[in-house]
Scaffold this motif. Structure first.
Motif, PDB file in Angstrom:
ATOM      1  N   GLY A 184       0.780  -1.239   0.000  1.00  0.00           N
ATOM      2  CA  GLY A 184       0.000   0.000   0.000  1.00  0.00           C
ATOM      3  C   GLY A 184       0.805   1.279   0.000  1.00  0.00           C
ATOM      4  N   ARG A 185       2.108   1.190  -0.240  1.00  0.00           N
ATOM      5  CA  ARG A 185       2.890   2.429  -0.319  1.00  0.00           C
ATOM      6  C   ARG A 185       2.385   3.287  -1.478  1.00  0.00           C
ATOM      7  NH1 ARG A 185       6.064  -1.130   2.139  1.00  0.00           N
ATOM      8  NH2 ARG A 185       7.611  -0.435   3.660  1.00  0.00           N
ATOM      9  N   CYS A 186       1.932   2.653  -2.552  1.00  0.00           N
ATOM     10  CA  CYS A 186       1.387   3.361  -3.709  1.00  0.00           C
ATOM     11  C   CYS A 186       0.150   4.156  -3.315  1.00  0.00           C
ATOM     12  CB  CYS A 186       1.042   2.367  -4.826  1.00  0.00           C
ATOM     13  SG  CYS A 186       0.030   0.968  -4.291  1.00  0.00           S
ATOM     14  N   THR A 187      -0.760   3.472  -2.639  1.00  0.00           N
ATOM     15  CA  THR A 187      -2.029   4.099  -2.278  1.00  0.00           C
ATOM     16  C   THR A 187      -1.822   5.226  -1.274  1.00  0.00           C
ATOM     17  OG1 THR A 187      -3.232   2.098  -2.820  1.00  0.00           O
ATOM     18  CG2 THR A 187      -4.305   3.594  -1.278  1.00  0.00           C
ATOM     19  N   ALA A 188      -0.843   5.034  -0.371  1.00  0.00           N
ATOM     20  CA  ALA A 188      -0.562   6.069   0.623  1.00  0.00           C
ATOM     21  C   ALA A 188      -0.027   7.341  -0.027  1.00  0.00           C
ATOM     22  CB  ALA A 188       0.435   5.550   1.655  1.00  0.00           C
ATOM     23  N   GLU A 189       0.539   7.223  -1.241  1.00  0.00           N
ATOM     24  CA  GLU A 189       1.088   8.394  -1.938  1.00  0.00           C
ATOM     25  C   GLU A 189       0.133   8.934  -3.000  1.00  0.00           C
ATOM     26  OE1 GLU A 189       4.249   9.755  -1.411  1.00  0.00           O
ATOM     27  OE2 GLU A 189       4.556   8.360   0.248  1.00  0.00           O
ATOM     28  N   CYS A 246       6.473   2.365  -5.372  1.00  0.00           N
ATOM     29  CA  CYS A 246       6.512   0.902  -5.296  1.00  0.00           C
ATOM     30  C   CYS A 246       7.928   0.376  -5.082  1.00  0.00           C
ATOM     31  CB  CYS A 246       5.920   0.251  -6.536  1.00  0.00           C
ATOM     32  SG  CYS A 246       5.974  -1.563  -6.391  1.00  0.00           S
ATOM     33  N   PRO A 247       8.144  -0.400  -4.017  1.00  0.00           N
ATOM     34  CA  PRO A 247       9.480  -0.928  -3.733  1.00  0.00           C
ATOM     35  C   PRO A 247       9.953  -1.962  -4.754  1.00  0.00           C
ATOM     36  CG  PRO A 247       8.074  -1.017  -1.785  1.00  0.00           C
ATOM     37  CD  PRO A 247       7.182  -0.704  -2.952  1.00  0.00           C
ATOM     38  N   VAL A 248       9.040  -2.502  -5.572  1.00  0.00           N
ATOM     39  CA  VAL A 248       9.479  -3.486  -6.569  1.00  0.00           C
ATOM     40  C   VAL A 248       9.134  -3.036  -8.003  1.00  0.00           C
ATOM     41  CG1 VAL A 248       9.508  -5.451  -4.986  1.00  0.00           C
ATOM     42  CG2 VAL A 248       7.415  -4.943  -6.243  1.00  0.00           C
TER      43      VAL A 248
END
Lengths: 264, 448
Positions: free
Chosen positions: B311-316, B382-384
């Motif tokens: 959810g790092r994408c959604t948080a940003e 996104c980390p990947v």
């Protein structure tokens, strides 16, 4: 030789047998948006001042197709792109400067796939170049000196093309105190207008994106919010109005800052 | 008689291997529902990206604490798997700690190190459970995680904790037996972490301890194999797929959208421009954009399987932050869910794609894709190196070009561009009016 400002067209240049060094791509906002036309004029005045041999397309310029493309209409985008490429190639354009990150991104990254190959720079990069080359020398103790300013990254300049330093270099040259927002550079928050959002109402939500971003900009305490994009300029200006801060806080494009410093 | 455990072990290993083989095949087949894409350019840069982003976890380190905890689990996963190799050899050959005699003193050091890592994993997983369930980190408690995704995430953490406890229990009892001189057990000169729990077992008979030690051994190896199979059903596939996924990263500037060759061909014909004769033959005019998973590329689908729903994408995402329905994570989850549904349909002998459902409409709504600002914050986050925007764009293309279903204001904008060559309705002849008064102003040209 008259000493008024000039914005020669490619057609005029060609008629007089001249090949301008750069083409200034004005963009639709630069041509039609009441507020943003001031940015176009500011940049043209800077170009006049430094004496660069430039030209514009005038009414031969048309939309790059970016908003159509981001909204999914690839046909319309390619129709626009191909006719623009025909015009640009017709004038044997080599180097393009534009103040619009959307035009910048599209012409630089997307036109090559359709046969349009040009060196494209954003006006922040071009201004940085002029400052570095000593063609623009900032006023000693100019009106901005020491004042707090924050810079709002345009997504299409920043994340889309990794241009983060050029606009900041321009601000630093003005000797202003740059205060970064919490979300800046690669983590910068969008103004809300990208991806063709500029041309429709936002979806149902709890808040408008430009208000969220404006609040963040206001938290820096800066009285000037600098932008490098016509859509960001509109969105941030609207945000400031929403927060009823228009009397205290200015939203200005980088070219306007330079033009003001140079009293153009 | 003594070969019974070996036969049993081979059976377990064989069964797990077979199931894994089937699962890997299934995932490959599902990804192959997508369109093939060529993305093999610049291998040097691709290997580098994979090493930095997948192996080196470069993008995780934007947020230090979760990055460090994740690193502990990741390093342990890689290193403890060396011990699993020993487990497998022991299991097949019927030995016990087969590497110990070869490595001598180093073996004890290695075991101590493994135990240290195991404890690290245990603590990290506990903290992750707390972040998910007690302190409720916002991105780990969003609406798209309700139900199975939340359970899946918690299960993974609990399984990892239990597996690490099994290792420590095994070592603790193993060493008590070794120091009691029970045959086959090798003294390792004191294992710091497991020795601290030896008190629990100290009063037990050696025969009971052997039972516990063996049970822990079997539990751990069956647990590891079971986990490997479980991973293929869960969001946890990133532990393997992060590698191919980052290798196939988009190396172009993020702002660059891929050109649609089929459209280029048609536009050239419309404009009376010469067309590439080869393109006429090869360009199958299928659907413009994507309505369902088969219209997406295999890289889009690999992205979906690589997503671990962090959810790092959604948080940003600016749209999500301001309460819109769009969540880039949900785009990825929906894409995987739909791809698996189609695959399962096909396996069950049903109609696959023609089941009356589609990715756009039944999983992802117009409202979601319309809210995207193309800002690339999700891609950056996104980390990947998953690219949710690429999918959103394809869905928008389908909507605009196949269904003319874009929002009315966008259709008006399209019309303005068609008729006035600008997204706003201004006469094209007014385009140069901004310069009208320019020559009335005196230039302050310092050069003249």
């Amino acid at each position: 030789m008259s000493d008024t400002y000039k914005a020669p067209t490619m057609a005029q240049k060609m008629a007089s047998g001249e090949a301008p060094e750069i083409l200034f791509w004005v963009g639709c906002a630069g041509s039609f948006d009441e507020r943003y036309k001031a940015v176009t004029l500011a940049f043209v005045k800077i170009l006049n001042k430094v004496g660069v041999n430039f030209a514009v397309l005038g009414d031969e310029e048309t939309c790059t197709g970016d908003p159509a493309r981001r909204a999914g209409n690839e046909f319309l985008y390619q129709m626009q792109a191909m006719s623009n490429i025909q015009v640009l190639d017709g004038y044997q354009v080599k180097r393009i400067v534009t103040a619009c990150p959307h035009c910048f991104n599209t012409i630089k990254n997307e036109y090559p796939a359709l046969g349009g190959n040009y060196e494209v720079v954003h006006h922040s990069q071009y201004l940085q170049e002029l400052i570095n080359d000593g063609k623009i020398v900032m006023k000693e103790g100019g009106e901005f000196k020491g004042k707090k300013i924050t810079f709002h990254d345009s997504c299409f300049l920043g994340r889309a093309n990794d241009v983060y330093e050029a606009p900041r270099a321009v601000i630093k040259a003005l000797d202003m105190e740059l205060v970064e927002m919490k979300r800046c550079k690669s983590k910068g928050l969008c103004c809300g207008a990208g991806g063709a959002q500029m041309f429709k109402e936002p979806e149902q939500g709890s808040k408008d994106i430009n208000v969220e971003r404006t609040e963040e900009a206001l938290q820096t305490g800066a009285k000037t919010i600098a932008v490098g994009c016509p859509f960001c300029l509109t969105m941030m200006t609207d945000g400031i109005k929403n927060k009823e801060k228009e009397k205290e806080v200015n939203v200005l494009d980088l070219a306007e800052l330079i033009a003001k410093d140079q009293q153009l | 008689m003594s070969s019974l455990p070996q036969i049993l072990f081979l059976l377990v290993l064989g069964t797990a291997g077979y199931i894994l083989y089937k699962r890997i095949n299934y995932i490959l087949k599902t990804i192959q529902l997508g369109k093939p894409v060529q993305r093999n350019d610049n291998p040097g840069e691709r290997w580098k990206t994979m090493l930095l982003v997948a192996l080196g976890q470069k993008k995780m380190f934007k947020n230090l604490i979760p990055a460090l905890l994740h690193l502990v689990i990741y390093v342990s996963f890689v290193i403890i798997n060396l011990e699993v190799l020993e487990f497998i050899i022991d299991g097949i050959v019927g030995t016990h700690r087969v590497f110990a005699p070869f490595l001598a003193g180093f073996y004890s050091i290695a075991m101590n190190f493994f135990e240290f890592l195991a404890l690290g994993v245990l603590i990290s997983c506990l903290i992750f459970l707390i972040r998910r369930n007690i302190t409720k980190v916002p991105r780990l408690n969003m609406v798209e995680l309700k139900g199975w995704p939340k359970l899946d995430a918690n299960l993974i953490l609990v399984i990892e904790i239990v597996l690490m406890m099994a290792i420590l229990t095994m070592n603790a009892t193993d060493q008590i037996l070794a120091y009691r001189g029970v045959g086959g057990y090798i003294p390792l000169g004191g294992l710091w972490i497991s020795s601290s729990i030896q008190g629990i077992f100290a009063g037990l008979e050696s025969s009971t301890l052997v039972l516990i030690e063996r049970a822990a051994w079997w539990f751990h190896i069956i647990g590891i194999l079971g986990f490997a199979i479980y991973v293929t059903y869960s969001k946890h596939l990133h532990i393997f797929l992060a590698f191919p996924n980052t290798w196939y990263s988009n190396l172009e500037p993020k702002g660059k959208m891929p050109n649609m060759e089929t459209v280029t061909h048609e536009v050239k014909m419309m404009l009376g421009m010469p067309t590439d004769p080869q393109a006429t033959e090869t360009a199958e005019v299928g659907r413009f954009g994507a309505k369902d998973v088969n219209d997406l590329s295999r890289i889009n689908l690999l992205n979906a399987f690589s997503c671990t729903e962090c959810g790092r994408c959604t948080a940003e995402c600016p749209a999500n932050i301001t309460g819109k329905k769009l969540s880039p994570r949900k785009i990825m989850m929906d894409t995987r869910d739909r791809a698996e549904e189609v695959s399962n349909n096909l396996i069950a002998g049903k109609k696959g794609l023609d089941d009356g459902k589609s990715l756009l409409g039944d999983y992802i709504t117009q409202e979601e894709i319309n809210a995207c600002t193309n800002c690339n914050a999700c891609v950056e986050a996104c980390p990947v190196n998953i690219d949710p925007l690429a999918i959103i764009i394809e869905l928008r293309r389908y909507t605009a070009m196949e269904e003319s279903g874009s929002p009315a204001q966008w259709n008006a904008m399209f019309q303005n561009i068609e008729t006035s060559f600008a997204p706003w309705k201004f006469p094209p002849t007014d385009r140069f009016n901004w310069a009208a008064d320019l020559n009335k102003e005196k230039s302050k040209n310092s050069i003249l």
